[in-house]
Design an enzyme around this catalytic site. Structure first.
Site, short mmCIF file in Angstrom:
data_model
loop_
_atom_site.label_atom_id
_atom_site.label_comp_id
_atom_site.label_asym_id
_atom_site.label_seq_id
_atom_site.Cartn_x
_atom_site.Cartn_y
_atom_site.Cartn_z
N GLU A 151 1.69 2.91 6.73
CA GLU A 151 0.34 3.39 6.77
C GLU A 151 0.27 4.88 7.26
O GLU A 151 -0.11 5.36 8.32
CB GLU A 151 -0.61 2.50 7.92
CG GLU A 151 -0.76 1.14 7.61
CD GLU A 151 -1.50 0.30 8.60
OE1 GLU A 151 -2.07 -0.66 7.94
OE2 GLU A 151 -1.61 0.51 9.75
N GLU A 315 -1.10 -6.13 3.31
CA GLU A 315 -1.63 -6.93 4.63
C GLU A 315 -2.96 -7.53 4.06
O GLU A 315 -3.80 -6.65 4.03
CB GLU A 315 -1.61 -5.93 5.81
CG GLU A 315 -0.28 -5.23 6.34
CD GLU A 315 -0.34 -4.58 7.47
OE1 GLU A 315 -1.43 -4.57 8.00
OE2 GLU A 315 0.62 -3.76 7.85
#
Length: 684
Positions: A151, A315
């Site tokens: 991320e 995710e």
């Protein structure tokens, strides 16, 4: 040549952290993963101190055991480079790697993402650990691919360490070549900001009015952060590709100050995203009318699809979500996890991994629930995942490789997004108009794409769409205007909103009548404009075809003046001192047309324009749907798949004029059919 997301089957899996659990639990975990229908696991992205417990000392035993065992169970492994969480020994020995806030406060070890991308020492250490991992696992038959970092630009996307100031200075020298050109680009003559030596040039710093830097400097700051982030990721991507040429490379997330399109094009085989639909529900503006809730997450997925038509969800939300002190998301209701999974798939995912296998018992994410609860006993979320696993094992082969289809696109670009973070005279408008257009299209079952304009965009790419909506491009170059004109001349329909075309790439205002670079396209000029707030009461628009049907002229009003005979006034302002003046115009140009809407869009206005353009659902001839059901189409060479997603907890009645087969169940469906609450159909 870029590697495919999934070549032989749909990949369904889960994130797993073997370092969090006793080794004696792994065998049972992997066994149950396979029974659930999983084929892939992600691990390793936060384990630097396990791989390298002290500088230059590497150990792989724990992950050798975990990866070997996963492979023996038939599970592929995605391995993360662990550079999102530098270990304590590193930050203690090399404090220059730490990030610094705008105010000059050094961020310390104790969470994650506390480093900066510019530190030469950090880049060296990241390259070293990536090289060690790639050399060790680059030929492991169980490792299928790599996730770079984790991320990028999440938590924080601003960087003010000494290394960042130096790197920014070098970036500017490469970009402008001289201080004279820098001063011109930044309009430094204003308020006597001109620079006479490069040593005087920094990233934005605290000023007498908080957070009030030079706006042109602030725009270049965002461009620098993006280039610097991509450069940081490239170091690792190059190392992995050299050592592990048969394994794919991706990274996950979609965060600020990063041109993810450029990064994906240059570095990645495909893009990955972390999908948490309840973020859109809990962060809905309480004043928003008719919100889409978790369905609005499809807009974010459309952005991901613009980066990578087929992508990975690294995710996928599988339970209640939150850290100890923030992001308190409720538990998905029965069926919602399945709905959200197919929401991701409908928009282009060929691989989905749930976050996470089991909820953490320690740390900040003890409430970021996974499929399994702390007690590790069977629960409904695991059963729901097993149902999805069975469905995709049977049908996934027909899904992978197909691509989402749309005839309408909402245009965006990074320059306007980044400039609009600071410039309140256009920035907030883009986000509202994007959302309102998306809502209007969704409720009429018209799939749409997001397209990011860049220097390499061609008219052929744009010509795939019947309609382009470019709500508030304050920054527009003459080159972009020419590109858009080519699209229109060939028959395209282009829609602008207020605040269009009046800035150049530096963020300077043109010395031309508004809408600046778009004036010829639109055939109008802006006679006057005003923000709608304070003493300026909300205004309304009266549409020529239905004068009594007023819609709100939200947030900002451009009062238009017709310049060309080819322009038709579609609506006028219905109130205030500019009552009767043009508010919405349509310019017939070549084979196409250009609309100018003088305010910020709302759903009602977008719906009116959709009707005037005669846009229809691509399934209109064979399918009738209620508004709460999303329609999305994935098209392949030999198959067309229509995804129907019911976001209501209540059953939704649909009507099919032609027989179709549900790919997930094999059931033939025709006539009136009741979809279950949170139900999914994939019709072929």
């Amino acid at each position: 040549m870029k590697k495919l997301v999934a070549a032989d089957r749909f990949e369904l899996g889960v994130c797993y952290y073997p370092e969090h659990w006793p080794e004696e639990m792994w065998e049972d975990d992997y066994r149950r993963m396979v029974e659930t229908g999983f084929t892939i696991v992600r691990m390793g992205e936060f384990a630097w101190s396990i791989f390298e417990p002290e500088e230059g000392v590497y150990q792989f035993e724990l992950f050798d055991l975990a990866i070997d065992l996963a492979y023996r169970h038939g599970l592929k492994v995605v391995l993360g480079t662990p550079t999102a969480t530098p270990p304590a020994w590193l930050t203690e020995r090399y404090p220059e790697v730490l990030n610094v806030t705008y105010e000059g406060v050094t961020l310390q070890h104790g969470m994650r993402r506390h480093y900066n991308y510019s530190s030469p020492k950090y880049r060296e250490l990241c390259a070293r650990i990536a090289a060690q991992l790639a050399a060790h696992y680059g030929n492991h038959p169980g490792v299928t691919g790599w996730q770079i970092d984790n991320e990028l630009n999440c938590e924080i996307s601003e960087f003010y360490s000494e290394s960042d100031h130096k790197s920014f200075r070098k970036w500017l020298q490469d970009k402008y070549g001289s201080l004279e050109k820098l001063n011109e680009a930044w309009g430094a003559v204003f308020w006597n900001q001109s620079y006479t030596n490069w040593s005087q040039v920094f990233l934005p710093r605290p000023t007498p009015v908080p957070r009030q830097p030079n706006p042109h400097q602030a725009l270049d700051e965002k461009r620098f952060i993006s280039d610097n982030t991509i450069s940081f990721a490239k170091n690792q991507a190059d190392i992995i590709r050299a050592a592990a040429p048969d394994q794919w490379v991706t990274t996950n997330g979609l965060f600020g100050h990063l041109d993810s399109h450029q990064m994906s094009d240059e570095l990645l085989d495909f893009f990955s995203y972390d999908s948490y639909p309840q973020f859109s529900s809990i962060h809905t503006d309480p004043g928003e009318r008719n919100p889409l809730g978790d369905r609005s997450w499809s807009l974010s997925l459309s952005v991901v699809r613009s980066i990578s038509p087929n992508f990975c969800i690294m995710e996928q939300q599988s339970g209640p979500g939150g850290w100890v002190n923030r992001m308190d998301m409720p538990s998905p209701k029965p069926g919602q996890m399945r709905l959200w999974t197919y929401q991701s798939i409908a928009h282009g995912a060929d691989m989905v991994l749930y976050f996470r296998w089991r909820t953490a018992t320690m740390g900040n994410e003890i409430y970021w629930h996974g499929l399994n609860d702390y007690h590790n006993q069977p629960n409904r979320r695991v059963r729901e995942a097993a149902r999805i696993g069975q469905e995709l094992a049977a049908s996934g082969q027909e899904i992978i490789g197909t691509r989402a289809e749309a005839t309408v696109a909402i245009l965006r670009d990074y320059d306007n997004e980044w400039d609009g973070e600071y410039d309140v005279w256009h920035g907030p408008f883009m986000w509202q108009s994007n959302k309102e257009w998306f809502k209007a299209l969704q409720r009429q079952h018209i799939p749409s794409d997001i397209v990011y304009l860049g220097g390499a965009t061609t008219v052929e790419e744009l010509a795939r769409y019947q309609v382009l909506v470019y709500p508030h491009p304050a920054i527009m170059t003459d080159e972009t205007a020419v590109l858009l004109d080519e699209y229109v001349q060939q028959g395209g329909k282009l829609i602008f909103g207020c605040r269009t075309g009046y800035k150049d790439k530096r963020g300077h205002c043109y010395m031309r009548p508004f809408p600046g670079a778009a004036r010829q396209l639109c055939g109008v000029t802006v006679e006057e404009f005003t923000v709608v707030k304070g003493t300026r009461r909300p205004t309304f628009i009266s549409w020529t075809e239905a004068p009594e049907a007023l819609t709100g002229a939200d947030a900002f009003n451009d009062i238009l003046h017709v310049e060309e005979d080819s322009v038709e006034v579609m609506a006028t302002y219905a109130s205030d001192y500019y009552k009767g003046k043009p508010a919405v115009t349509r310019n017939l140009r070549g084979k196409g047309e250009v609309w100018y809407y003088g305010a910020v869009f709302n759903e009602e206005a977008a719906t009116r324009i959709i009707g005037a353009l005669n846009l229809r659902s691509p399934a209109e001839h064979w399918l009738e749907l209620p508004s709460e059901v999303e329609l999305q189409i994935r098209q392949g060479e030999s198959a067309s798949l229509t995804f129907l997603l019911n976001y209501s907890e209540e059953p939704a009645v649909i009507s099919l004029k032609e027989q179709r087969t549900d790919l997930l169940t094999g059931e033939s469906i025709s006539g009136t059919y009741s979809m279950e609450g949170f139900g999914v159909l994939v019709l072929k």
